[in-house]
Design an enzyme around this catalytic site. Structure first.
Site, short mmCIF file in Angstrom:
data_model
loop_
_atom_site.label_atom_id
_atom_site.label_comp_id
_atom_site.label_asym_id
_atom_site.label_seq_id
_atom_site.Cartn_x
_atom_site.Cartn_y
_atom_site.Cartn_z
N SER A 87 36.29 28.74 61.22
CA SER A 87 35.56 29.80 61.90
C SER A 87 34.76 29.27 63.09
CB SER A 87 34.60 30.46 60.92
OG SER A 87 33.84 31.43 61.58
N LYS B 128 36.12 33.94 64.11
CA LYS B 128 34.72 33.74 64.50
C LYS B 128 33.85 34.62 63.59
CE LYS B 128 30.97 32.79 66.63
NZ LYS B 128 30.36 31.50 66.26
N SER C 202 25.00 25.54 69.23
CA SER C 202 24.03 26.58 68.98
C SER C 202 24.56 27.86 69.63
CB SER C 202 22.68 26.19 69.60
OG SER C 202 21.72 27.20 69.37
N ASN D 1 29.79 34.15 55.20
CA ASN D 1 29.06 33.05 55.83
C ASN D 1 27.58 33.17 55.50
OD1 ASN D 1 27.96 31.14 57.49
ND2 ASN D 1 28.63 32.08 59.41
N CYS E 290 25.14 29.95 58.44
CA CYS E 290 25.03 29.71 59.89
C CYS E 290 23.63 29.24 60.26
CB CYS E 290 25.35 30.97 60.69
SG CYS E 290 25.24 30.63 62.46
N VAL F 129 32.20 22.29 54.34
CA VAL F 129 30.82 22.61 54.66
C VAL F 129 30.72 23.26 56.03
CG1 VAL F 129 29.84 20.71 53.29
CG2 VAL F 129 30.39 20.30 55.69
N THR G 298 27.94 23.53 59.33
CA THR G 298 27.34 22.42 60.09
C THR G 298 25.99 21.97 59.50
OG1 THR G 298 26.41 24.08 61.56
CG2 THR G 298 28.45 23.02 62.27
N GLY H 152 34.95 19.62 57.49
CA GLY H 152 33.83 18.81 57.99
C GLY H 152 34.39 17.53 58.58
N GLY H 153 34.71 17.58 59.87
CA GLY H 153 35.13 16.38 60.58
C GLY H 153 36.58 15.98 60.42
C1 LIG Z 1 31.33 25.93 68.18
C2 LIG Z 1 31.29 26.20 66.71
C3 LIG Z 1 31.12 27.52 66.26
C4 LIG Z 1 31.09 27.79 64.89
N1 LIG Z 1 30.95 29.08 64.47
C5 LIG Z 1 31.00 29.36 63.12
C6 LIG Z 1 30.95 30.71 62.65
O1 LIG Z 1 30.91 31.67 63.43
N2 LIG Z 1 30.98 30.92 61.31
C7 LIG Z 1 31.08 29.86 60.40
O2 LIG Z 1 31.11 30.09 59.18
N3 LIG Z 1 31.14 28.58 60.83
C8 LIG Z 1 31.11 28.31 62.15
N4 LIG Z 1 31.21 27.01 62.58
C9 LIG Z 1 31.32 25.92 61.58
C10 LIG Z 1 32.79 25.49 61.38
O3 LIG Z 1 33.58 26.56 60.92
C11 LIG Z 1 32.87 24.32 60.38
O4 LIG Z 1 32.33 24.74 59.14
C12 LIG Z 1 32.10 23.08 60.83
O5 LIG Z 1 32.17 22.93 62.22
C13 LIG Z 1 32.59 21.80 60.16
O6 LIG Z 1 33.95 21.54 60.44
P1 LIG Z 1 34.42 20.57 61.68
O7 LIG Z 1 33.62 19.33 61.58
O8 LIG Z 1 35.90 20.39 61.47
O9 LIG Z 1 34.12 21.33 62.94
C14 LIG Z 1 31.23 26.71 63.95
C15 LIG Z 1 31.40 25.40 64.41
C16 LIG Z 1 31.44 25.14 65.78
C17 LIG Z 1 31.64 23.72 66.23
#
Ligand SMILES: Cc1cc2nc3c(=O)[nH]c(=O)nc-3n(C[C@H](O)[C@H](O)[C@H](O)COP(=O)(O)O)c2cc1C
Length: 300
Positions: A21, A45, A70, A126, A129, A190, A192, A242-243
């Site tokens: 997402s 999203k 953010s 969610n 956030c 997870v 963020t 997560g990463g």
């Molecule tokens: C730019 C951005 C926007 C995000 N928006 C959402 C969101 O709208 N809803 C949500 O549950 N997580 C959101 N996340 C979190 C990601 O879905 C994910 O849980 C988190 O980034 C960890 O995975 P990654 O390290 O592969 O990015 C967002 C992350 C990023 C980087």
């Protein structure tokens, strides 16, 4: 059926790779780069009852081996999503996960009621956030606050319900157990990590909101540990993220217990990374004579 096929709480994924997402919009822009039907699924999203413009100021900030964001849940509202994007996603052969956020219990419930009338495979709730002032992560820190929300949502939600957990929770294992007790079909983790950056020249925080969410390779070992702990503690299936940036990372998350994987930040570096990860998983299974990806899930 291919080796990569997984069944997640009764939902069939052609492979376990989903775009996370907030990192793939609603799939439409990405579909111009590669056919998104190659993916197991996409998580939209985060949408909210009312349209949101998102946060002011800097929204994305690179750190060494990580990314801070953010964004503040900029989205077209539940109705806007249904009008503009839902048909596009439903016409694609992949699992349609709708990520729903809210600023109050009532907000979440009204959002669920609207989605009940629509074709959706999974609602990802969610409660994690970190980038909004009211609601969002506040629902996902204390287990008993989250329980109240999950119970009410479960009682009216007609779709499969997966709760997206915050790594900032007081106790993520206890939180996941609560989700299982309240009838959730799965958990995803997870989101963020709450983080901070300071502009020393301006002598000010980089972000207008002061704190922001950290994702990407920097969080991978901690996310992997949390996925492992949670998947050992509950019987409902886990979506892990997560990463994850390579197919090797993906195999680690599967072995730690994630049935479905979500890829986020890595797509910003290479929008087609999910395809490499799908191919890498398939090849690993072939090379090791493993008939089904399910045979390696949770083996550690
Ligand atoms: C730019 C951005 C926007 C995000 N928006 C959402 C969101 O709208 N809803 C949500 O549950 N997580 C959101 N996340 C979190 C990601 O879905 C994910 O849980 C988190 O980034 C960890 O995975 P990654 O390290 O592969 O990015 C967002 C992350 C990023 C980087």
């Amino acid at each position: 059926m291919s080796r990569s096929n997984v069944n997640y709480s009764g939902i069939d994924f052609k492979n376990p790779v989903v775009l996370a997402s907030g990192t793939c919009g609603f799939g439409n822009v990405l579909d111009e780069i590669f056919p998104i039907e190659k993916l197991g699924g996409i998580s939209s999203k985060g949408i909210t009852l009312k349209e949101r413009a998102g946060n002011t100021g800097i929204r994305i900030w690179e750190t060494s081996s990580g990314l801070m964001n953010s964004v503040g849940l900029e989205n077209p509202s539940v109705d806007g999503f249904i009008d503009k994007y839902l048909d596009f996603i439903n016409n694609k052969d992949l699992v349609n996960i709708v990520n729903l956020s809210g600023h109050s219990v009532d907000d979440y419930l009204k959002g669920i009621e609207k989605l009940n009338h629509q074709e959706v495979d999974i609602v990802e709730l969610n409660i994690s956030c970190p980038n909004v002032k009211e609601g969002g992560m506040n629902f996902g820190i204390k287990t008993e606050v989250a329980r109240n929300l999950v119970r009410q949502v479960r009682s009216i939600c007609d779709h499969k319900l997966v709760i997206k957990l915050s790594p900032n929770a007081e106790d993520i294992v206890e939180l996941a157990k609560m989700c299982e007790e309240e009838g959730a079909d799965g958990v995803s983790l997870v989101n963020t990590f709450l983080a901070m950056a300071i502009d020393i020249r301006k002598k000010k925080p980089v972000f207008d909101n002061v704190y922001a969410g950290l994702s990407g390779p920097a969080i991978k070992p901690i996310a992997l540990r949390m996925v492992h702990q949670v998947s050992k503690a509950v019987d409902i299936p886990v979506m892990g993220m997560g990463g994850i940036s390579t197919w090797e990372d993906a195999i680690e998350f599967l072995m730690a217990g994630a049935k479905v994987l979500q890829i986020g930040t890595a797509t910003f570096k290479n929008p087609k990374i999910a395809l490499d990860i799908i191919d890498g998983i398939e090849k690993y299974l072939e090379d090791n004579n493993i008939d089904s990806v399910e045979d390696i899930i949770g083996i550690i």
